[in-house]
Write a protein that holds these residues in place. Sequence first.
Motif, PDB file in Angstrom:
ATOM      1  N   ARG A  87      -0.635  10.787  -9.065  1.00  0.00           N
ATOM      2  CA  ARG A  87      -1.695  10.870 -10.079  1.00  0.00           C
ATOM      3  C   ARG A  87      -2.740  11.908  -9.694  1.00  0.00           C
ATOM      4  N   PHE A  88      -3.089  11.983  -8.410  1.00  0.00           N
ATOM      5  CA  PHE A  88      -4.065  12.970  -7.957  1.00  0.00           C
ATOM      6  C   PHE A  88      -3.575  14.379  -8.251  1.00  0.00           C
ATOM      7  N   ALA A  89      -2.328  14.676  -7.852  1.00  0.00           N
ATOM      8  CA  ALA A  89      -1.778  16.009  -8.059  1.00  0.00           C
ATOM      9  C   ALA A  89      -1.646  16.321  -9.547  1.00  0.00           C
ATOM     10  N   PHE A  90      -1.167  15.362 -10.325  1.00  0.00           N
ATOM     11  CA  PHE A  90      -0.960  15.576 -11.759  1.00  0.00           C
ATOM     12  C   PHE A  90      -2.285  15.811 -12.476  1.00  0.00           C
ATOM     13  N   ASP A  91      -3.301  15.023 -12.140  1.00  0.00           N
ATOM     14  CA  ASP A  91      -4.603  15.188 -12.777  1.00  0.00           C
ATOM     15  C   ASP A  91      -5.239  16.522 -12.400  1.00  0.00           C
ATOM     16  N   LEU A  92      -5.109  16.929 -11.144  1.00  0.00           N
ATOM     17  CA  LEU A  92      -5.673  18.212 -10.723  1.00  0.00           C
ATOM     18  C   LEU A  92      -5.026  19.362 -11.489  1.00  0.00           C
ATOM     19  N   ILE A  93      -3.706  19.323 -11.604  1.00  0.00           N
ATOM     20  CA  ILE A  93      -2.985  20.405 -12.264  1.00  0.00           C
ATOM     21  C   ILE A  93      -3.275  20.442 -13.765  1.00  0.00           C
ATOM     22  N   THR A  94      -3.326  19.295 -14.400  1.00  0.00           N
ATOM     23  CA  THR A  94      -3.510  19.269 -15.853  1.00  0.00           C
ATOM     24  C   THR A  94      -4.973  19.404 -16.257  1.00  0.00           C
ATOM     25  N   ASN A  95      -5.883  18.811 -15.506  1.00  0.00           N
ATOM     26  CA  ASN A  95      -7.299  18.847 -15.873  1.00  0.00           C
ATOM     27  C   ASN A  95      -7.989  20.116 -15.396  1.00  0.00           C
ATOM     28  N   THR A  96      -7.720  20.534 -14.167  1.00  0.00           N
ATOM     29  CA  THR A  96      -8.404  21.690 -13.599  1.00  0.00           C
ATOM     30  C   THR A  96      -7.739  23.004 -13.963  1.00  0.00           C
ATOM     31  N   PHE A  97      -6.390  23.023 -13.960  1.00  0.00           N
ATOM     32  CA  PHE A  97      -5.669  24.271 -14.196  1.00  0.00           C
ATOM     33  C   PHE A  97      -5.011  24.341 -15.571  1.00  0.00           C
ATOM     34  N   ALA A  98      -5.298  23.347 -16.407  1.00  0.00           N
ATOM     35  CA  ALA A  98      -4.936  23.381 -17.833  1.00  0.00           C
ATOM     36  C   ALA A  98      -3.437  23.462 -18.102  1.00  0.00           C
ATOM     37  N   PHE A  99      -2.623  22.830 -17.262  1.00  0.00           N
ATOM     38  CA  PHE A  99      -1.211  22.661 -17.581  1.00  0.00           C
ATOM     39  C   PHE A  99      -1.090  21.491 -18.565  1.00  0.00           C
ATOM     40  N   THR A 100      -0.245  21.640 -19.566  1.00  0.00           N
ATOM     41  CA  THR A 100      -0.072  20.588 -20.562  1.00  0.00           C
ATOM     42  C   THR A 100       0.786  19.460 -19.993  1.00  0.00           C
ATOM     43  N   PRO A 101       0.290  18.222 -20.029  1.00  0.00           N
ATOM     44  CA  PRO A 101       1.103  17.104 -19.519  1.00  0.00           C
ATOM     45  C   PRO A 101       2.290  16.841 -20.437  1.00  0.00           C
ATOM     46  N   MET A 102       3.463  16.658 -19.836  1.00  0.00           N
ATOM     47  CA  MET A 102       4.678  16.418 -20.599  1.00  0.00           C
ATOM     48  C   MET A 102       5.495  15.309 -19.941  1.00  0.00           C
ATOM     49  N   SER A 103       6.218  14.580 -20.778  1.00  0.00           N
ATOM     50  CA  SER A 103       7.230  13.643 -20.302  1.00  0.00           C
ATOM     51  C   SER A 103       8.578  14.148 -20.789  1.00  0.00           C
ATOM     52  N   VAL A 104       9.532  14.297 -19.882  1.00  0.00           N
ATOM     53  CA  VAL A 104      10.820  14.884 -20.258  1.00  0.00           C
ATOM     54  C   VAL A 104      11.971  13.980 -19.815  1.00  0.00           C
ATOM     55  N   PRO A 105      13.132  14.090 -20.469  1.00  0.00           N
ATOM     56  CA  PRO A 105      14.301  13.307 -20.049  1.00  0.00           C
ATOM     57  C   PRO A 105      14.765  13.736 -18.656  1.00  0.00           C
ATOM     58  N   VAL A 106      15.321  12.798 -17.911  1.00  0.00           N
ATOM     59  CA  VAL A 106      15.934  13.127 -16.617  1.00  0.00           C
ATOM     60  C   VAL A 106      17.453  12.994 -16.691  1.00  0.00           C
ATOM     61  N   ASN A 163       0.811  -1.211   0.000  1.00  0.00           N
ATOM     62  CA  ASN A 163       0.000   0.000   0.000  1.00  0.00           C
ATOM     63  C   ASN A 163       0.850   1.268   0.000  1.00  0.00           C
ATOM     64  N   GLY A 164       2.116   1.155   0.396  1.00  0.00           N
ATOM     65  CA  GLY A 164       3.004   2.297   0.316  1.00  0.00           C
ATOM     66  C   GLY A 164       3.224   2.707  -1.131  1.00  0.00           C
ATOM     67  N   MET A 165       3.432   1.728  -2.007  1.00  0.00           N
ATOM     68  CA  MET A 165       3.586   1.999  -3.430  1.00  0.00           C
ATOM     69  C   MET A 165       2.274   2.499  -4.026  1.00  0.00           C
ATOM     70  N   ARG A 166       1.166   1.896  -3.618  1.00  0.00           N
ATOM     71  CA  ARG A 166      -0.143   2.329  -4.120  1.00  0.00           C
ATOM     72  C   ARG A 166      -0.430   3.779  -3.717  1.00  0.00           C
ATOM     73  N   LEU A 167      -0.151   4.119  -2.458  1.00  0.00           N
ATOM     74  CA  LEU A 167      -0.391   5.475  -1.978  1.00  0.00           C
ATOM     75  C   LEU A 167       0.480   6.488  -2.713  1.00  0.00           C
ATOM     76  N   HIS A 168       1.735   6.122  -2.916  1.00  0.00           N
ATOM     77  CA  HIS A 168       2.660   7.009  -3.621  1.00  0.00           C
ATOM     78  C   HIS A 168       2.176   7.302  -5.030  1.00  0.00           C
ATOM     79  N   GLN A 169       1.791   6.263  -5.763  1.00  0.00           N
ATOM     80  CA  GLN A 169       1.315   6.448  -7.129  1.00  0.00           C
ATOM     81  C   GLN A 169      -0.002   7.219  -7.161  1.00  0.00           C
ATOM     82  N   ALA A 170      -0.869   6.953  -6.179  1.00  0.00           N
ATOM     83  CA  ALA A 170      -2.162   7.653  -6.130  1.00  0.00           C
ATOM     84  C   ALA A 170      -1.970   9.141  -5.883  1.00  0.00           C
ATOM     85  N   MET A 171      -1.011   9.500  -5.013  1.00  0.00           N
ATOM     86  CA  MET A 171      -0.759  10.911  -4.718  1.00  0.00           C
ATOM     87  C   MET A 171      -0.199  11.626  -5.938  1.00  0.00           C
TER      88      MET A 171
END
Length: 235
Positions: free
Chosen positions: A56-75, A46-54
């Motif tokens: 995803r929650f933050a990313f979806d809120l920022i991209t869906n509600t505040f219209a930030f464009t989702p991007m994948s970038v090199p690290v 559940n530690g891994m599940r909670l981490h991924q859920a958090m």
Amino acid sequence: DLSNSFAQNRGFEPKTHLELVKELGLADFERGVKMAGTRHYMLAGNGMRLHQAMLRFAFDLITNTFAFTPMSVPVILREECMVGTGFFPSGRDQAYHIEESTRGSGHDLFLAGTGEVGLMGMYSDEILSADQLPIKMATVSTCFRREAGSYGQETKGLSRLHQFNKVELVKFVHPENSYVELESLLEDAEAILQSLGIHYRVLELCSGDLSFSASKCYDLEVWSPGEDKYLEVSS
């Protein structure tokens, strides 16, 4: 009631995040250290599940509600990206250095300590027209930091880690709007904590604490009853 202690308000003594993680089997620090050295860990169950859920929650809120464009970038990035985004030279000792030039490659590489580097590096050596702005982007990326020089209690548990994941927000804006846009960016970040019902505070950094590339910066810190202090979660 803010005048009472956590125990008086809730009826029980708070536990530290390290105690909760161990009791609930959310992470395995010993095997993480065995595999990669100090300040490494493995999330479990559940530690891994909670981490991924958090994330995803933050990313979806920022991209869906505040219209930030989702991007994948090199690290894994060129030195020019680290310099151009202001993370070098002052943060060079905190970055992991991949010495590819010694193995025949034309240039060395660095592991990014934040998704900002990849997001901002996208437009290096390009000229943006005024009507393209503002550009709002968000990413979820793995981050790497040597944490050279940090020590003490902050190194316990899930603090001051060498590898971690986080949601990053970046805006390219007109220069004359930069401070207004910073306030808007702060509100967007606060919305994540507000949606989760987490007690937090906003700190404006003094000039002596500003990074090499910043003229103004805020830290968001959440209250941790078990540690009896505020912990930084965003800057």
